[in-house]
Design an enzyme around this catalytic site. Structure first.
Site, PDB file in Angstrom:
ATOM      1  N   TYR A   8      87.767  10.068  -3.848  1.00  0.00           N
ATOM      2  CA  TYR A   8      87.055  10.408  -5.080  1.00  0.00           C
ATOM      3  C   TYR A   8      85.598  10.751  -4.785  1.00  0.00           C
ATOM      4  O   TYR A   8      85.069  11.748  -5.294  1.00  0.00           O
ATOM      5  CB  TYR A   8      87.127   9.245  -6.062  1.00  0.00           C
ATOM      6  CG  TYR A   8      86.342   9.477  -7.339  1.00  0.00           C
ATOM      7  CD1 TYR A   8      86.785  10.388  -8.293  1.00  0.00           C
ATOM      8  CD2 TYR A   8      85.153   8.799  -7.577  1.00  0.00           C
ATOM      9  CE1 TYR A   8      86.066  10.617  -9.458  1.00  0.00           C
ATOM     10  CE2 TYR A   8      84.424   9.017  -8.742  1.00  0.00           C
ATOM     11  CZ  TYR A   8      84.883   9.929  -9.684  1.00  0.00           C
ATOM     12  OH  TYR A   8      84.165  10.144 -10.830  1.00  0.00           O
ATOM     13  N   LYS A  57      83.534  14.341  -5.557  1.00  0.00           N
ATOM     14  CA  LYS A  57      82.343  14.450  -6.392  1.00  0.00           C
ATOM     15  C   LYS A  57      81.131  14.926  -5.592  1.00  0.00           C
ATOM     16  O   LYS A  57      80.264  15.635  -6.130  1.00  0.00           O
ATOM     17  CB  LYS A  57      82.067  13.115  -7.082  1.00  0.00           C
ATOM     18  CG  LYS A  57      83.003  12.859  -8.250  1.00  0.00           C
ATOM     19  CD  LYS A  57      82.882  13.986  -9.280  1.00  0.00           C
ATOM     20  CE  LYS A  57      83.656  13.753 -10.540  1.00  0.00           C
ATOM     21  NZ  LYS A  57      83.451  14.801 -11.549  1.00  0.00           N
ATOM     22  N   THR A  85      84.736   5.828 -20.459  1.00  0.00           N
ATOM     23  CA  THR A  85      85.672   6.929 -20.657  1.00  0.00           C
ATOM     24  C   THR A  85      87.058   6.462 -20.207  1.00  0.00           C
ATOM     25  O   THR A  85      87.247   5.305 -19.834  1.00  0.00           O
ATOM     26  CB  THR A  85      85.254   8.174 -19.845  1.00  0.00           C
ATOM     27  OG1 THR A  85      85.439   7.913 -18.444  1.00  0.00           O
ATOM     28  CG2 THR A  85      83.794   8.526 -20.098  1.00  0.00           C
TER      29      THR A  85
END
Length: 315
Positions: free
Chosen positions: A175, A179, A212
């Site tokens: 991840y 990013k 989120t």
């Protein structure tokens, strides 16, 4: 200094925007842009979630110009189809917010094109989307591309020897790489735009730590990150606040092309937008150039210096 909020967004009437992601940060970003008068396409892979997002925005904003566009960032054909449809519907594009993503899937998974899921969705999908929308962006008025990174990029590295994590999969490491790649892409796009005269500003931003569905949809509620998300919710700022850096980067006249924006408090994890120093590794122009060329090969799109119009559909 006055803290920047959505109240500071200049009128966006006559400007069009594409925002990837129908929930969380994507929804809040689309809502704020619609409230400012922009014509917004909120793009995602789930038509029902898209319809719900559009309905919610229209309920919140009288006369909102917003519609859903079907887009699966994990599928190169879907990306090409989305861009082709948009080109039929409008002549130009002012804002592209590369926001949607997946985070820390417990096991290695692949996109329909055989890319590792996190790299393929978070980075390669947005790389291809930007390439296909570049002709529209070039015809827009003062166009900007905002690509959303993460605080996790601080610990990322581009592993060209195993870019797709086939030799060993560590969810957070992969991840972080995806990013970091997003931030490096934002900077490299800006450099190439300036070199070729495309006239497209490219800015990077990150949302800090926000509430989120990234964690529930990734490692899940039963994981340690999921436990923290559920029971330590107060450590996460609301999604509307996490969307502020990207909104600042997209709409604020003072936002600098090629810069990086994030929250101003607690090590960049929460607060209001401020320009911050990017991760050191994001400034490696040699790695960024290699990543760009590798991405062209993987996605089968073309954004070359001297050939800004040459875009080919994926095969």
């Amino acid at each position: 200094m006055t803290k920047w909020t959505t109240n500071n967004i200049p009128p966006q009437h006559g400007r069009s925007a594409v925002v990837t992601g129908t929930g969380g940060l994507g929804f809040e970003t689309a809502l704020a842009l619609a409230r400012a008068g922009a014509n917004v396409v909120i793009a995602g892979r789930n038509p029902q979630k898209g319809a719900d997002a559009v309905a919610a925005i229209r309920n919140a904003v009288s006369g909102a110009q917003v519609r859903f566009g079907k887009l699966d960032l994990a599928n190169l054909a879907s990306i090409a189809e989305f861009a082709a449809q948009l080109a039929q519907e409008q002549d130009g594009l002012e804002l592209l917010i590369n926001n949607a993503g997946v985070m820390r899937t417990p096991e290695r998974r692949e996109t329909s094109d055989g890319f590792e899921l996190q790299l393929g969705t978070n980075y390669l999908g947005h790389f291809a989307l930007t390439a296909h929308l570049l002709p529209l962006l070039k015809r827009g008025q003062k166009p900007r591309v905002v690509t959303v990174g993460s605080v996790a990029a601080r610990w990322g590295a581009i592993n060209f020897d195993d870019l797709q994590a086939e030799g060993g999969y560590k969810p957070m490491q992969v991840y972080s790489q995806s990013k970091l790649a997003c931030i490096m892409f934002a900077f490299e796009l800006n450099r190439r735009s300036e070199a070729t005269g495309w006239g497209v500003q490219s800015v990077a931003a990150h949302p800090g730590i926000s509430r989120t569905d990234l964690i529930p949809n990734g490692p899940g509620w039963s994981s340690l990150p999921g436990f923290a998300r559920r029971y330590l919710w107060f450590l996460y700022q609301p999604a509307w606040q996490g969307a502020l850096p990207a909104l600042f980067a997209a709409t604020e006249p003072a936002a600098r092309s090629g810069a990086y924006y994030g929250p101003d408090r607690l090590g960049g994890t929460r607060g209001h937008p401020i320009q911050e120093k990017p991760p050191r590794q994001a400034l490696d122009t040699a790695v960024a150039a290699r990543l760009w060329e590798t991405s062209l090969e993987l996605t089968n799109v073309d954004i070359r210096v001297g050939r800004p119009q040459a875009l080919t559909a994926p095969t």
